[in-house]
Design an enzyme around this catalytic site. Structure first.
Site, short mmCIF file in Angstrom:
data_model
loop_
_atom_site.label_atom_id
_atom_site.label_comp_id
_atom_site.label_asym_id
_atom_site.label_seq_id
_atom_site.Cartn_x
_atom_site.Cartn_y
_atom_site.Cartn_z
N SER A 72 0.87 -1.21 -0.05
CA SER A 72 -0.10 0.01 0.02
C SER A 72 0.83 1.18 0.03
CB SER A 72 -0.88 0.05 1.31
OG SER A 72 -2.01 -0.87 1.16
N GLN A 73 0.18 2.27 -0.43
CA GLN A 73 0.78 3.66 -0.27
C GLN A 73 1.21 3.90 0.89
OE1 GLN A 73 -2.00 6.55 -1.24
NE2 GLN A 73 -0.85 8.27 -1.60
#
Length: 224
Positions: A72-73
């Site tokens: 994930s970011q």
């Protein structure tokens, strides 16, 4: 406590990239929990991405990790973890171990972390990586995450790192009194973060911002 050794000769460069990641991508967007910021600055994100993506490890975006999954970011990881309000004494369940990055961050903020990954190859590589990096309080399990991990329940906090049409009922049952659960909930191609708190046996819901995650596969998720 994990030591996160780095032996590739680029420690200073990666440390600076992490500092900039925390300041520009996370703190400036409103995540102010100093313990979370310190954990994000400590975990070597470049150790959790395929070698091809090392140069992009601290970019403001999710990255592929194989098997159709992503890491994930950074901001999303920080925001979701911060919403749990961890103090260091918690027993935490993560659904969707992936490469192990988020579990490594949580390992610095909680007492025990149990993370469940449905894909055997990802589960085994995450377990090896976390062990190598010294995350002794993270326990990786291979199985259907929508069923949770009853053997180590109840959990003070539950973090679902994949999108579900609704929060799986077994996870709500495994949430301790006073516990918090964060999950992306919605349609296959767009979701919204949902924070659930259990108080006196009742569930209280708070909507977060829009997001987009890979699908949560399993009996109580999307079925493939």
């Amino acid at each position: 406590m994990a030591t996160f050794p780095q032996n590739n000769g680029s420690s200073a460069r990666f440390a600076e990239e992490r500092r900039l990641m925390v300041e520009n991508q996370i703190r400036k967007r409103g995540v102010t929990d100093e313990r979370v910021l310190q954990a994000m600055a400590a975990v070597p994100r470049h150790e959790f991405v395929p070698a091809f993506w090392t140069h992009q490890a601290y970019a403001d975006e999710p990255l592929p990790i194989g098997h159709g999954q992503t890491i994930s970011q950074p901001y999303i990881v920080a925001a979701m973890v911060a919403s749990l309000g961890l103090t260091g004494s918690e027993n935490v369940l993560e659904i969707g171990a992936g490469c192990g990055y988020q579990a490594a961050v949580v390992s610095l903020l909680a007492k025990e972390v149990h993370t469940v990954e449905i894909l055997p190859d990802l589960a085994s590589s995450a377990a090896e990586r976390l062990q190598r990096l010294g995350c002794a309080n993270v326990h990786v399990h291979c199985g259907d995450g929508t069923l949770g991990w009853p053997a180590s329940s109840p959990y003070d906090a539950i973090l679902i790192a994949a999108a579900a049409p609704a929060v799986p009922e077994p996870l709500l049952q495994q949430l301790a009194e006073g516990g918090r659960l964060i999950a992306p909930v919605g349609e296959e191609d767009k979701q919204e973060l949902q924070l659930i708190t259990k108080r006196e046996g009742q569930l209280f819901f708070k909507q977060g911002g829009p997001c987009r995650f890979v699908q949560l596969i399993g009996q109580h998720g999307w079925r493939k």
